[in-house]
Enzyme design. Structure first.
Site, PDB file in Angstrom:
ATOM      1  N   HIS A   1       0.391 -11.890   1.330  1.00  0.00           N
ATOM      2  CA  HIS A   1      -0.653 -11.282   0.617  1.00  0.00           C
ATOM      3  C   HIS A   1      -1.274 -11.983  -0.489  1.00  0.00           C
ATOM      4  O   HIS A   1      -2.476 -11.970  -0.680  1.00  0.00           O
ATOM      5  CB  HIS A   1       0.103  -9.897   0.198  1.00  0.00           C
ATOM      6  CG  HIS A   1      -0.848  -8.736  -0.066  1.00  0.00           C
ATOM      7  ND1 HIS A   1      -0.441  -7.339   0.102  1.00  0.00           N
ATOM      8  CD2 HIS A   1      -2.296  -8.709  -0.789  1.00  0.00           C
ATOM      9  CE1 HIS A   1      -1.309  -6.695  -0.401  1.00  0.00           C
ATOM     10  NE2 HIS A   1      -2.430  -7.675  -0.756  1.00  0.00           N
TER      11      HIS A   1
ATOM     12  N   TYR B   1       0.726  -1.299  -0.006  1.00  0.00           N
ATOM     13  CA  TYR B   1       0.010  -0.090  -0.149  1.00  0.00           C
ATOM     14  C   TYR B   1       0.734   1.113  -0.058  1.00  0.00           C
ATOM     15  O   TYR B   1       0.289   2.542  -0.151  1.00  0.00           O
ATOM     16  CB  TYR B   1      -0.824   0.140   1.318  1.00  0.00           C
ATOM     17  CG  TYR B   1      -1.710  -1.254   1.251  1.00  0.00           C
ATOM     18  CD1 TYR B   1      -2.091  -2.081   0.158  1.00  0.00           C
ATOM     19  CD2 TYR B   1      -2.614  -1.536   2.405  1.00  0.00           C
ATOM     20  CE1 TYR B   1      -3.033  -3.037   0.265  1.00  0.00           C
ATOM     21  CE2 TYR B   1      -3.448  -2.473   2.609  1.00  0.00           C
ATOM     22  CZ  TYR B   1      -3.637  -3.390   1.649  1.00  0.00           C
ATOM     23  OH  TYR B   1      -4.477  -4.364   1.472  1.00  0.00           O
TER      24      TYR B   1
END
Length: 327
Positions: free
Chosen positions: A111, A49
């Protein structure tokens, strides 16, 4: 504050948290700080992010002012694809901890079940889908030949060392989780998946319940997040906010919004949610959904019946059919 769920390792996690995906770095620290003041205690971030320094800054500010202590906050991050090799797992984790200014994470996900070639921090960080300058010129991504169990066992060592309290997996399918359970020493506490009425993944959710793995939903509003990313499928899929079923359910519960109905549909079925918002009234509204209204069994069924197996976050689609994560 949100109610808590107890994970399979005994740790308690809020059922409603704040997702940090796409929060601009310029406002991120303040948004995290203000969210803590409103009662948020779960913050879902990731290396990918690109705003972990700012997330950490907001958390540390709240702690330094005595609003909360570290143990009151449930901090989440995710191991990115380029750091799956056991030699790089702890390296990536320590980079996240250093950026956030924290000593440990409450939950650290893998992830994606995709391993890319390692990229040094000084070359590019976060690396995204970059695996080297030559690959970038060719529009190519080089994979790393690392079995997921090797990555996972490196994370187990991080638990042993106190760097993380829990391990989670994200964007995994049932068969891969089942294989992982056969070889792991420390059970994953959570599975984070794309989950909304267009993609209910009921069999996967049921599998997780059977194995005491908490399901955490991202993209609870369906196509909304992906419209901003110019994803064609998202742009051509009717918004859930204007769906007749969702609107009718919202009308059945005066004072509720369609977005709150979508979140309540998840939490009432025991699924945690991590919506993002920059507006105070929406942040508060999201946090208070459990107290505000309860959906009937029929309403839950009607919303679930909207399932169309539409997946927006699929590497197969946006990486030229090379990564069959959900095939």
């Amino acid at each position: 504050m949100s109610s808590l769920v107890t994970l399979n390792n005994g740790l308690k996690m809020p059922l409603v948290g704040l997702g940090c995906w796409k929060i601009d770095k310029k406002v991120c620290a303040n948004q995290i700080y203000e969210a803590i003041k409103l009662g948020y205690r779960l913050f879902d971030g990731a290396c990918d992010y690109g705003n972990e320094k700012e997330v950490g800054e907001g958390i540390r500010k709240a702690i330094s002012e005595g609003l909360v202590s570290r143990k009151d906050i449930f901090v989440v991050s995710k191991l990115w694809n380029n750091f799956h090799h056991p030699d790089h797992v702890k390296l990536a984790l320590k980079k996240t901890l250093s950026d956030m200014g924290l000593d440990y994470l409450d939950l650290y996900y893998i992830h994606f079940p995709i391993a890319f070639k390692y990229v040094p921090f000084e070359e590019k960080y976060p690396p995204g889908f970059y695996t080297g300058a030559d690959d970038e010129k060719k529009g190519h991504i080089t994979e790393a030949h690392v079995p997921i169990i090797d990555t996972y066992r490196a994370l187990e060592e991080c638990v042993d060392e106190g760097l993380i309290k829990s391990i989670g997996v994200s964007n995994f399918q049932g068969s891969l989780i089942q294989d992982l359970l056969r070889g792991c020493r420390i059970k994953p506490v959570a599975l984070q998946i794309e989950h909304h009425p267009y993609l209910t993944q009921e069999h996967l959710v049921e599998f997780c319940k059977l194995h005491d793995i908490q399901v955490v939903a991202y993209s609870s509003f369906g196509p909304q997040s992906f419209i901003e990313m110019d994803l064609q499928l998202a742009k051509t899929t009717p918004t859930l906010f204007e769906n007749d079923v969702i609107k009718k359910v919202s009308q059945n519960h005066p004072g509720s919004t369609t977005s709150q109905v979508l979140l309540r549909w998840a939490t009432q079925r025991g699924i945690a949610v991590i919506p993002k918002s920059s507006k105070k009234e929406r942040l508060l509204g999201n946090l208070e959904i459990e107290k505000k209204f309860t959906l009937t069994e029929q309403e839950l069924k009607d919303i679930s019946a909207l399932n169309a197996n539409i997946r927006f976050n699929d590497p197969w689609t946006w990486l030229d059919g090379k990564f069959p994560t959900f095939a």
